[in-house]
Scaffold this active site. Structure first.
Site, PDB file in Angstrom:
ATOM      1  N   ARG A 155      -7.475  12.533  18.036  1.00 20.60           N
ATOM      2  CA  ARG A 155      -6.971  12.390  19.411  1.00 20.60           C
ATOM      3  C   ARG A 155      -6.549  13.749  19.981  1.00 20.60           C
ATOM      4  O   ARG A 155      -6.889  14.089  21.107  1.00 20.60           O
ATOM      5  CB  ARG A 155      -5.758  11.451  19.445  1.00 20.60           C
ATOM      6  CG  ARG A 155      -6.142  10.003  19.455  1.00 20.60           C
ATOM      7  CD  ARG A 155      -4.956   9.148  19.131  1.00 20.60           C
ATOM      8  NE  ARG A 155      -4.499   9.411  17.753  1.00 20.60           N
ATOM      9  CZ  ARG A 155      -3.738   8.593  17.057  1.00 20.60           C
ATOM     10  NH1 ARG A 155      -3.318   7.492  17.590  1.00 20.60           N
ATOM     11  NH2 ARG A 155      -3.386   8.883  15.823  1.00 20.60           N
ATOM     12  N   ARG A 157      -9.095  17.016   4.276  1.00 20.60           N
ATOM     13  CA  ARG A 157      -9.929  17.292   3.081  1.00 20.60           C
ATOM     14  C   ARG A 157     -11.301  17.796   3.521  1.00 20.60           C
ATOM     15  O   ARG A 157     -11.804  17.374   4.562  1.00 20.60           O
ATOM     16  CB  ARG A 157     -10.091  16.004   2.262  1.00 20.60           C
ATOM     17  CG  ARG A 157      -8.815  15.557   1.572  1.00 20.60           C
ATOM     18  CD  ARG A 157      -8.955  14.173   0.953  1.00 20.60           C
ATOM     19  NE  ARG A 157      -8.237  13.157   1.699  1.00 20.60           N
ATOM     20  CZ  ARG A 157      -8.426  11.848   1.583  1.00 20.60           C
ATOM     21  NH1 ARG A 157      -9.326  11.372   0.743  1.00 20.60           N
ATOM     22  NH2 ARG A 157      -7.725  10.998   2.304  1.00 20.60           N
ATOM     23  N   ASN A 195       0.883  -1.175   0.000  1.00 20.43           N
ATOM     24  CA  ASN A 195       0.000   0.000   0.000  1.00 20.43           C
ATOM     25  C   ASN A 195       0.917   1.220   0.000  1.00 20.43           C
ATOM     26  O   ASN A 195       1.478   1.579   1.021  1.00 20.43           O
ATOM     27  CB  ASN A 195      -0.881  -0.036   1.260  1.00 20.43           C
ATOM     28  CG  ASN A 195      -1.838   1.132   1.327  1.00 20.43           C
ATOM     29  OD1 ASN A 195      -1.864   1.986   0.446  1.00 20.43           O
ATOM     30  ND2 ASN A 195      -2.633   1.176   2.386  1.00 20.43           N
ATOM     31  N   ASN A 227     -11.563   3.314  17.470  1.00 21.13           N
ATOM     32  CA  ASN A 227     -10.819   3.654  18.694  1.00 21.13           C
ATOM     33  C   ASN A 227     -11.387   4.768  19.549  1.00 21.13           C
ATOM     34  O   ASN A 227     -10.860   5.019  20.628  1.00 21.13           O
ATOM     35  CB  ASN A 227      -9.377   4.030  18.320  1.00 21.13           C
ATOM     36  CG  ASN A 227      -8.644   2.876  17.686  1.00 21.13           C
ATOM     37  OD1 ASN A 227      -8.574   1.797  18.264  1.00 21.13           O
ATOM     38  ND2 ASN A 227      -8.141   3.078  16.487  1.00 21.13           N
ATOM     39  N   ARG A 274      -2.693  -2.227  -3.334  1.00 21.84           N
ATOM     40  CA  ARG A 274      -3.859  -1.361  -3.218  1.00 21.84           C
ATOM     41  C   ARG A 274      -3.722  -0.274  -4.288  1.00 21.84           C
ATOM     42  O   ARG A 274      -2.727   0.444  -4.331  1.00 21.84           O
ATOM     43  CB  ARG A 274      -3.879  -0.717  -1.838  1.00 21.84           C
ATOM     44  CG  ARG A 274      -5.053   0.183  -1.671  1.00 21.84           C
ATOM     45  CD  ARG A 274      -5.038   0.830  -0.327  1.00 21.84           C
ATOM     46  NE  ARG A 274      -6.267   1.569  -0.145  1.00 21.84           N
ATOM     47  CZ  ARG A 274      -6.571   2.198   0.973  1.00 21.84           C
ATOM     48  NH1 ARG A 274      -5.752   2.147   1.988  1.00 21.84           N
ATOM     49  NH2 ARG A 274      -7.691   2.860   1.073  1.00 21.84           N
ATOM     50  N   GLU A 282      -8.066  -3.973   5.298  1.00 16.27           N
ATOM     51  CA  GLU A 282      -7.949  -3.865   3.837  1.00 16.27           C
ATOM     52  C   GLU A 282      -6.846  -4.770   3.304  1.00 16.27           C
ATOM     53  O   GLU A 282      -6.972  -5.346   2.215  1.00 16.27           O
ATOM     54  CB  GLU A 282      -7.654  -2.396   3.468  1.00 16.27           C
ATOM     55  CG  GLU A 282      -8.841  -1.490   3.700  1.00 16.27           C
ATOM     56  CD  GLU A 282      -8.461  -0.064   4.065  1.00 16.27           C
ATOM     57  OE1 GLU A 282      -7.747   0.131   5.068  1.00 16.27           O
ATOM     58  OE2 GLU A 282      -8.880   0.860   3.354  1.00 16.27           O
ATOM     59  N   HIS A 307     -12.647   3.683  -0.589  1.00 19.86           N
ATOM     60  CA  HIS A 307     -12.559   2.824   0.609  1.00 19.86           C
ATOM     61  C   HIS A 307     -13.236   1.468   0.364  1.00 19.86           C
ATOM     62  O   HIS A 307     -13.697   0.814   1.294  1.00 19.86           O
ATOM     63  CB  HIS A 307     -13.207   3.494   1.846  1.00 19.86           C
ATOM     64  CG  HIS A 307     -12.466   4.708   2.326  1.00 19.86           C
ATOM     65  ND1 HIS A 307     -13.087   5.899   2.615  1.00 19.86           N
ATOM     66  CD2 HIS A 307     -11.144   4.910   2.561  1.00 19.86           C
ATOM     67  CE1 HIS A 307     -12.181   6.787   3.002  1.00 19.86           C
ATOM     68  NE2 HIS A 307     -10.994   6.206   2.971  1.00 19.86           N
ATOM     69  N   GLY A 339      -8.803   9.545   6.093  1.00 22.86           N
ATOM     70  CA  GLY A 339      -9.812   9.694   5.049  1.00 22.86           C
ATOM     71  C   GLY A 339     -11.110   9.138   5.627  1.00 22.86           C
ATOM     72  O   GLY A 339     -11.068   8.216   6.438  1.00 22.86           O
TER      73      GLY A 339
HETATM   74  P1  ADP Z   1      -5.588   6.046   7.618  1.00 24.62           P
HETATM   75  O1  ADP Z   1      -5.384   4.564   7.509  1.00 24.62           O
HETATM   76  O2  ADP Z   1      -6.616   6.617   6.703  1.00 24.62           O
HETATM   77  O3  ADP Z   1      -4.323   6.862   7.699  1.00 24.62           O
HETATM   78  P2  ADP Z   1      -6.639   5.395  10.197  1.00 24.62           P
HETATM   79  O4  ADP Z   1      -7.783   4.539   9.867  1.00 24.62           O
HETATM   80  O5  ADP Z   1      -5.429   4.776  10.808  1.00 24.62           O
HETATM   81  O6  ADP Z   1      -6.244   6.333   9.001  1.00 24.62           O
HETATM   82  O7  ADP Z   1      -7.170   6.530  11.196  1.00 24.62           O
HETATM   83  C1  ADP Z   1      -6.297   7.533  11.609  1.00 24.62           C
HETATM   84  C2  ADP Z   1      -7.056   8.479  12.507  1.00 24.62           C
HETATM   85  O8  ADP Z   1      -7.726   7.759  13.559  1.00 24.62           O
HETATM   86  C3  ADP Z   1      -6.122   9.438  13.220  1.00 24.62           C
HETATM   87  O9  ADP Z   1      -5.954  10.598  12.481  1.00 24.62           O
HETATM   88  C4  ADP Z   1      -6.819   9.717  14.503  1.00 24.62           C
HETATM   89  O10 ADP Z   1      -7.532  10.910  14.333  1.00 24.62           O
HETATM   90  C5  ADP Z   1      -7.814   8.592  14.686  1.00 24.62           C
HETATM   91  N1  ADP Z   1      -7.575   7.813  15.911  1.00 24.62           N
HETATM   92  C6  ADP Z   1      -6.748   6.761  16.075  1.00 24.62           C
HETATM   93  N2  ADP Z   1      -6.802   6.326  17.347  1.00 24.62           N
HETATM   94  C7  ADP Z   1      -7.681   7.118  17.998  1.00 24.62           C
HETATM   95  C8  ADP Z   1      -8.169   7.189  19.346  1.00 24.62           C
HETATM   96  N3  ADP Z   1      -7.760   6.341  20.286  1.00 24.62           N
HETATM   97  N4  ADP Z   1      -9.067   8.145  19.630  1.00 24.62           N
HETATM   98  C9  ADP Z   1      -9.487   9.009  18.692  1.00 24.62           C
HETATM   99  N5  ADP Z   1      -9.069   8.995  17.410  1.00 24.62           N
HETATM  100  C10 ADP Z   1      -8.183   8.071  17.066  1.00 24.62           C
END
Ligand code: ADP
Length: 402
Positions: free
Chosen positions: A284, A240, A8, A331, A92, A378, A180, A211
């Site tokens: 977070r 975005r 990916n 999360n 991907r 994924e 997605h 995203g």
């Molecule tokens: P991608 O794969 O699209 O980069 P993820 O699915 O890993 O993204 O999600 C990333 C986002 O998830 C982070 O930007 C964060 O905002 C959020 N995130 C991850 N862990 C937590 C948590 N414990 N509490 C709140 N938000 C979280």
């Protein structure tokens, strides 16, 4: 043992995972790795399936100048220290355009087609193609499979995949694709296991990561998505904007004198939670900030998810279940509780204890719809697709020898 490498690739990072095929041909994850800071401060980090770190190593910028070099180095490390030589690579790829509605074995015609779709995803498609080309140049006989983020949505009806613009643009590929798809497809395979009572019914899946989008599913198939022609539409995201009046783009160009490149940078990198809060794109950080702009950005995110849930419920003619997935969805109990509150008019109510305790079924006894948290995967979906495409090929002696 046969192994599949899953790749990916982004602009300055490449994530990779290794899956072994068990006796039934089902992929089992063995290794999770990532090359970050490619061309700047390259760093390779790899863990095994239990999360134990196998290597964490920095490289000079000129050693790992691009994604191709990163993969060659990671491939050599896998071979020399782990004795792993994959029999195929699954990639991907963000855009399969109007032509590809399923994963495909890559050859030079496929690469040409995917190159043609680069204008549809200018920031992602070239990065996805770079490792495909690098591996093909190094190992032309190694089977490579492209798995598309658009494919799961390709059976949308005409009403869902059109824009109200002259038909000639639709014919040349200006359509509401949705993205997605690998995540939604994985969730669709999990629904019969986690939520058999609703798997064949009307379900909204919310993929909330950096995203973010939502997918309306009927009987495990996508019928509508909040995303469209590019991955900019729909929900506000980390950087975005989500849904935007196209007149704003005209304003930025005409009145503010912005170039196309400047508008592109703004829309992909400086909007969403980051633009609204002026603080961060990370939920977070926003959750732990006492700044009112951080709270406003989160309020806006929740509000738009609620609005779009209504839109998708209308597309489905009602709602039987809502599923949270990806970084935020998996999360953040706080965001789940706030989003679930916007579903009250659709009959949604969560059980606070189940939500905070990490349960997968978080609906309360009073809820008229199911509410679930299902971790997405994924990469496993890509490994499964690659294994499926590989099966008939493995009868050929060249591939069987691996
Ligand atoms: P991608 O794969 O699209 O980069 P993820 O699915 O890993 O993204 O999600 C990333 C986002 O998830 C982070 O930007 C964060 O905002 C959020 N995130 C991850 N862990 C937590 C948590 N414990 N509490 C709140 N938000 C979280």
């Amino acid at each position: 043992m046969d192994r599949i490498l899953v790749v990916n690739a982004g602009s300055s990072s490449v994530k990779f995972q290794v899956f072994a095929l068990d006796s039934r041909g089902e992929p089992v994850r063995q290794i999770k790795g990532q090359f970050d800071g490619i061309g700047v401060h390259p760093q390779l980090r790899v863990k095994d399936a239990s999360g134990q770190v196998l290597i964490e190593r920095n490289y000079a910028a000129d050693q790992i100048g691009d994604v191709g070099a990163a993969l060659v180095t990671a491939g050599a490390w896998l071979r020399e220290t782990q004795n792993i030589t994959p029999i195929a690579v699954g990639h991907r790829v963000v855009h399969g355009g109007p032509k590809y509605s399923a994963p495909v074995l890559i050859n030079s015609h496929v690469i040409d087609d995917l190159d043609d779709y680069a204008p549809l995803a200018p920031l992602h498609q070239p990065n996805n193609l770079a490792p495909i080309r690098a591996i093909k140049a190094q190992m032309p006989d190694l089977p490579q499979v492209a798995c598309f983020d658009t494919a799961f949505h390709r059976n949308h009806g005409a009403l869902a995949d059109h824009y109200a613009i002259p038909e000639k643009y639709y014919d040349e590929g200006v359509r509401r694709y949705g993205f997605h798809g690998l995540s939604y497809e994985y969730i669709a395979t999990q629904l019969p296991v986690v939520a058999p009572a609703v798997a064949s019914k009307r379900v909204i899946v919310a993929h909330l990561g950096s995203g973010a989008s939502m997918c309306a599913m009927k009987n495990g198939r996508s019928v509508e998505s909040t995303m469209g022609f590019t991955a900019l539409d729909g929900l506000p995201m980390g950087t975005r904007p989500g849904q935007l009046d196209p007149g704003i783009v005209l304003y930025l160009i005409e009145q503010k004198g912005m170039t196309v490149a400047q508008v592109q940078k703004l829309l992909y990198g400086d909007c969403g939670l980051k633009g609204l809060s002026g603080i961060s794109n990370d939920v977070r950080e926003l959750q732990s900030s006492s700044d009112s702009r951080a709270q406003f950005a989160l309020d806006y995110f929740v509000y738009r998810i609620g609005l779009n849930a209504g839109l998708l419920a209308a597309a489905l003619g009602g709602l039987d279940a809502f599923v949270f997935t990806a970084g935020i969805g998996e999360n953040s109990p706080i965001m789940r509780a706030r989003i679930a509150a916007t579903l009250q008019w659709l009959g949604g109510a969560i059980d606070a204890k189940a939500n905070e305790g990490g349960a997968s079924d978080i609906a309360s006894g009073q809820s008229r719809i199911g509410i679930y948290v299902i971790p997405t995967d994924e990469e496993l979906m890509i490994a499964r697709h690659t294994a499926t495409i590989l099966k008939p090929l493995q009868k050929s002696p060249r591939v069987a020898a691996g």
